[in-house]
Design an enzyme around this catalytic site. Structure first.
Site, short mmCIF file in Angstrom:
data_model
loop_
_atom_site.label_atom_id
_atom_site.label_comp_id
_atom_site.label_asym_id
_atom_site.label_seq_id
_atom_site.Cartn_x
_atom_site.Cartn_y
_atom_site.Cartn_z
NE ARG A 1 -4.52 1.90 3.02
CZ ARG A 1 -4.34 3.01 2.29
NH1 ARG A 1 -4.89 3.12 1.10
NH2 ARG A 1 -3.61 4.00 2.75
CE1 TYR B 1 -16.64 -0.74 -6.19
CE2 TYR B 1 -16.40 -2.40 -7.91
CZ TYR B 1 -17.06 -1.30 -7.38
OH TYR B 1 -18.14 -0.78 -8.04
CB THR C 1 -0.91 0.02 1.23
OG1 THR C 1 -1.69 -1.18 1.27
CG2 THR C 1 -1.84 1.22 1.21
CB THR C 2 3.66 2.30 2.22
OG1 THR C 2 2.85 1.96 3.36
CG2 THR C 2 4.41 3.57 2.51
CE LYS D 1 0.98 -4.22 6.82
NZ LYS D 1 1.31 -3.39 5.64
CB ILE E 1 4.73 -5.00 7.56
CG1 ILE E 1 5.26 -6.44 7.56
CG2 ILE E 1 4.87 -4.37 6.17
CD1 ILE E 1 4.53 -7.38 6.63
CE1 TYR F 1 -2.09 -4.77 5.18
CE2 TYR F 1 -1.55 -4.44 2.87
CZ TYR F 1 -1.78 -3.92 4.12
OH TYR F 1 -1.72 -2.57 4.32
#
Length: 295
Positions: free
Chosen positions: A140, A109, A46-47, A163, A205, A135
């Site tokens: 999100r 989504y 994501t980052t 994570k 993380i 993850y």
């Protein structure tokens, strides 16, 4: 198949003025991280703005990271997708590039059911031999990996870790009730590293590790070496800068922070935009308070 213990940096993807990947800068920040104690490089998460990288860009960033890290620490590649077939493609290609592991986010989504999650991850895991980190970031994706689902997935040999970025300590307790000894636990939230370590976590993380790699490493190292108070004190000391990294949508603040410090990693790709003037001023003041900037 444990991948690492300590701090894995969710590393930013630096861009030049044309918003193309700046590989010279990418090498610089990879070396900076390793030189300052980071225990793993997590690329294209994501980052790392994977959502606005093309497949070719994403795979080139992964290839580049593997080449430049040169085995000094594990390289873990983000390869998640809301399309199982696409996720399999990215996983296979990253696997060919020699990564040490894959970070695979839940579908977003279109989401899915818990049954669909099991089938999605099973299909991806069977397509590669790389270790996989689940993850879980419902804020999100709109989708939560429930603890019993994580337990079912832990039965797959190369699904080795999770994570956890729910921020829900009660859920993490239940998760570890089912999965301790079966899945390694990494905090996906910089503000609760120590609580998750206390439940058997292996590390974090981290976003804030982009600007404070040594300190983030030390939170975990102190805990693992039995200095629980030192670990907790450092966690609490870093809380203002951690909060500053999430004062806008990640990775807007952390890229801005790196630019303020002098790394010149560029802007984010749209739809992410720059911080407003007041928010940036607050960020500058916080960075100054930690002695991270000469501004």
């Amino acid at each position: 198949m444990s991948l690492f213990t300590g701090s894995g940096v969710a590393i930013v993807t630096p861009f030049n003025e044309n918003l193309e990947v700046n590989y010279e800068k990418f090498e610089e920040i990879i070396d900076y991280q390793i030189d300052n104690g980071t225990d793993s490089i997590v690329v294209c998460g994501t980052t790392g703005e994977a959502s606005t990288l093309t497949d070719d860009e994403q795979l080139e960033c992964i290839r580049f990271a593997v080449e430049k890290v040169k085995g000094r620490v594990p390289v873990i590649a983000g390869t998640g997708s809301n399309d199982t077939s696409h996720g399999i493609y990215l996983a296979k290609e990253a696997n060919k590039l020699g990564v040490d592991g894959l970070l695979v986010v839940t579908p977003y989504y279109n989401k899915t059911s818990q049954k669909g999650l099991i089938e999605h991850y099973t299909d991806i895991a069977k397509s590669v031999d790389s270790p996989i980190i689940l993850y879980n970031v419902p804020s999100r994706t709109g989708l939560n990996i429930q603890p019993k689902t994580a337990y079912e997935l832990s039965k797959i040999e190369n699904i080795v870790a999770i994570k956890e970025a729910t921020g829900d300590i009660s859920q993490v307790v239940e998760l570890m009730h089912y999965c301790a000894g079966r899945l390694d636990l990494y905090s996906g939230n910089d503000d609760i590293i120590v609580p998750l370590l206390s439940l058997g976590g292996k590390g974090v993380i981290s976003v804030v590790a982009n600007i404070m790699p040594r300190e983030t490493h030390d939170i975990v190292a102190k805990f693992m070496n039995g200095d629980i108070k030192g670990s907790a004190d450092l966690q609490l000391t870093m809380l203002p800068i951690i909060n500053a990294m999430f004062s806008d949508v990640n990775p807007i603040p952390v890229k801005e922070a790196l630019n303020i410090i002098g790394f010149e990693v560029g802007a984010c790709r749209k739809p992410l935009t720059s911080m407003d003037a007041q928010s940036r001023e607050n960020l500058v003041n916080t960075i100054k308070s930690y002695g991270l900037s000469n501004i």
